[in-house]
Motif scaffolding. Sequence first.
Motif, mmCIF file in Angstrom:
data_model
loop_
_atom_site.group_PDB
_atom_site.id
_atom_site.type_symbol
_atom_site.label_atom_id
_atom_site.label_comp_id
_atom_site.label_asym_id
_atom_site.label_seq_id
_atom_site.Cartn_x
_atom_site.Cartn_y
_atom_site.Cartn_z
ATOM 1 N N ARG A 1 0.498 -1.368 0.365
ATOM 2 C CA ARG A 1 -0.132 0.196 0.079
ATOM 3 C C ARG A 1 0.411 1.308 0.238
ATOM 4 N N VAL A 2 0.757 1.607 -0.753
ATOM 5 C CA VAL A 2 1.721 3.915 -1.641
ATOM 6 C C VAL A 2 0.304 4.732 -0.553
ATOM 7 N N ALA A 3 -0.077 5.219 -0.040
ATOM 8 C CA ALA A 3 -0.228 6.425 0.251
ATOM 9 C C ALA A 3 0.583 7.273 1.064
ATOM 10 N N PRO A 4 0.703 8.666 0.531
ATOM 11 C CA PRO A 4 1.933 9.312 0.572
ATOM 12 C C PRO A 4 0.576 10.563 1.847
ATOM 13 N N PRO A 5 1.355 11.504 2.185
ATOM 14 C CA PRO A 5 1.161 12.401 2.827
ATOM 15 C C PRO A 5 0.375 13.399 1.213
ATOM 16 N N LEU A 6 -1.289 14.331 1.655
ATOM 17 C CA LEU A 6 -1.503 14.516 0.554
ATOM 18 C C LEU A 6 -0.697 16.108 -0.255
ATOM 19 N N SER A 7 0.289 16.169 0.432
ATOM 20 C CA SER A 7 0.968 17.465 0.521
ATOM 21 C C SER A 7 2.182 16.930 -0.894
ATOM 22 N N LEU A 8 1.858 15.972 -1.111
ATOM 23 C CA LEU A 8 3.681 15.194 -1.763
ATOM 24 C C LEU A 8 4.142 16.218 -3.060
ATOM 25 N N ASN A 9 4.912 16.298 -3.359
ATOM 26 C CA ASN A 9 5.003 17.021 -4.516
ATOM 27 C C ASN A 9 5.840 16.088 -5.755
ATOM 28 N N VAL A 10 5.827 16.260 -6.520
ATOM 29 C CA VAL A 10 5.887 16.068 -7.976
ATOM 30 C C VAL A 10 7.848 15.281 -7.886
ATOM 31 N N ALA A 11 8.533 15.831 -7.362
ATOM 32 C CA ALA A 11 10.323 15.275 -6.896
ATOM 33 C C ALA A 11 9.901 14.106 -5.959
ATOM 34 N N GLU A 12 9.589 14.598 -5.125
ATOM 35 C CA GLU A 12 9.335 13.585 -3.719
ATOM 36 C C GLU A 12 8.824 12.139 -4.736
ATOM 37 N N ALA A 13 7.380 12.793 -5.351
ATOM 38 C CA ALA A 13 7.016 11.694 -6.083
ATOM 39 C C ALA A 13 7.923 10.061 -7.255
ATOM 40 N N GLU A 14 8.728 11.240 -7.264
ATOM 41 C CA GLU A 14 9.421 10.637 -8.156
ATOM 42 C C GLU A 14 10.596 9.927 -7.720
ATOM 43 N N GLU A 15 11.313 10.212 -6.851
ATOM 44 C CA GLU A 15 11.883 9.549 -5.846
ATOM 45 C C GLU A 15 11.945 8.337 -5.407
ATOM 46 N N GLY A 16 10.320 8.790 -4.931
ATOM 47 C CA GLY A 16 9.377 7.394 -4.444
ATOM 48 C C GLY A 16 9.209 6.431 -5.050
ATOM 49 N N ALA A 17 8.932 6.352 -6.128
ATOM 50 C CA ALA A 17 8.730 5.548 -7.224
ATOM 51 C C ALA A 17 10.421 4.829 -7.493
ATOM 52 N N ALA A 18 10.609 5.609 -7.482
ATOM 53 C CA ALA A 18 11.932 4.805 -8.291
ATOM 54 C C ALA A 18 12.840 3.768 -7.459
ATOM 55 N N ILE A 19 12.596 4.228 -5.974
ATOM 56 C CA ILE A 19 12.867 3.633 -4.634
ATOM 57 C C ILE A 19 12.530 2.702 -5.111
ATOM 58 N N LEU A 20 11.138 2.284 -5.125
ATOM 59 C CA LEU A 20 10.353 1.110 -4.857
ATOM 60 C C LEU A 20 10.202 0.608 -6.108
ATOM 61 N N GLU A 21 10.759 1.624 -8.056
ATOM 62 C CA GLU A 21 10.535 0.311 -9.142
ATOM 63 C C GLU A 21 12.338 -0.887 -8.239
ATOM 64 N N ASN A 22 13.226 -0.121 -7.034
ATOM 65 C CA ASN A 22 14.413 -1.020 -6.981
ATOM 66 C C ASN A 22 14.217 -2.241 -5.584
ATOM 67 N N ALA A 23 13.099 -1.535 -5.394
ATOM 68 C CA ALA A 23 12.297 -2.708 -4.560
ATOM 69 C C ALA A 23 11.770 -3.702 -5.142
ATOM 70 N N LEU A 24 11.231 -3.729 -5.912
ATOM 71 C CA LEU A 24 10.685 -4.391 -7.319
ATOM 72 C C LEU A 24 11.502 -5.049 -7.358
ATOM 73 N N ARG A 25 12.643 -4.601 -8.631
ATOM 74 C CA ARG A 25 13.293 -5.577 -8.741
ATOM 75 C C ARG A 25 14.112 -6.500 -8.731
ATOM 76 N N SER A 26 14.324 -6.340 -6.304
ATOM 77 C CA SER A 26 15.458 -7.151 -6.204
ATOM 78 C C SER A 26 14.126 -8.028 -5.557
ATOM 79 N N ILE A 27 13.086 -8.419 -6.254
ATOM 80 C CA ILE A 27 11.943 -9.878 -5.899
ATOM 81 C C ILE A 27 13.124 -10.820 -6.823
ATOM 82 N N GLN A 28 13.235 -10.352 -8.181
ATOM 83 C CA GLN A 28 13.640 -10.912 -9.429
ATOM 84 C C GLN A 28 13.755 -11.752 -9.427
#
Length: 428
Positions: free
Chosen positions: A401-428
């Motif tokens: 579940r991904v549910a950041p504070p509603l004031s999340l900005n674009v830069a933080e969204a991009e940063e979080g998505a990149a970390i999550l992408e790396n985390a997903l790739r780690s289980i392959q």
Amino acid sequence: MTDDLLGRHRAVLPDWLALYYEEPIEITHGEGRHVWDAHGNRYLDFFGGILTTMTAHALPEVTKAVSEQAGRIIHSSTLYLNRPMVELAERIAQLSGIPDARVFFTTSGTEANDTALLLATAYRRSNTVLAMRNSYHGRSFSSVGITGNRGWSPTSLSPLQTLYVHGGVRTRGPYAALSDDDFIAACVDDLVDLLGHTRPPAALIAEPIQGVGGFTSPPDGLYAAFREVLHERGILWIADEVQTGWGRTGEHFWGWQAHGRSGPPDIMTFAKGIGNGMSIGGVVARSEIMNCLDANSISTFGGTQITMAAGLANLTYLLEHDLQGNARRVGGLLIERVRAAAAQVPAVREVRGRGLMIGLEITKPGTDEADPQAAAAVLEAAREGGLLIGKGGGHNTSSLRVAPPLSLNVAEAEEGAAILENALRSIQ
């Protein structure tokens, strides 16, 4: 977190009080969309204390309101007039869309749903309740009794007779292969058939998007179609907006509005984000429903001045800064970024949600079989990368579940998505 604090936790708190991570962390402070642990590690917070830090950590407007109210009076109970409680109730009644609304404040979403069940069963003089499969409504005896998620329902004993309805999960179950219109029609037919075999229920309680269930939801319009069937029979509709309220879904202020042709629910519950971490829950209902109780009732801590001051400041900030619009814009970017990353990872069965309420279902590649170990591994890898997310789901907690504070900005969204992408790739 030190081993000493973990040991002390285990010595005095229940075994069933879960902790995230193989090495649990102690969060010591936060600011904006970030938190820090006891070792000084900084994390992007994409879970917000279970969707509760709605606007931002240490939001100056909220901390100032709390501090100023604490300097006057913290608490007096509902036995005395309470200006902050009246002011917040006025705003919520107006925002709810429920005509001639009355508001009762509680300390949690669990207590709010308990109150809604009390009102519905008293008003309808029936202890039968309809609930959705895969649902979650709290941890009290009555709310556990209507929770349709085995992982969060430790007993089958209940003061209520609960009947579970199809429709809360679009991509699993006997109707998953149908088109949206046919899915809704099949669920309505099932509801009508069910009602033909039971005494008239008091109400249907439903989360517009199932929170603990893994951010699953039906096609837009299902609850409107259900409402037509219910209304013909005098059965009430309770919308559990504990996780979906206050603009988190981006497209709507309340989750029920995605099913808009039905009009507002008879009863609506809320909690979590309105207090931005302070303990606020509540119920909104039409006056004849709210006023149906024929016994005395008060709340010692519901509506206490310090929490109401926080709620007023938080709601004002949310509205003045159009955080619903931000959830729509930044949430749309984030979900597309997550979908693009997940498309390269066979273990991700589905990415779903709307606004800043995004779920990823993790299964064994090429199957619909849940893989809770892989989901836990992604959770760990995300933390190691500096991102906090949550778990959920009705299939052995195999959803993230991904549910950041509603004031999340674009830069933080991009940063979080990149970390999550790396985390997903780690289980392959």
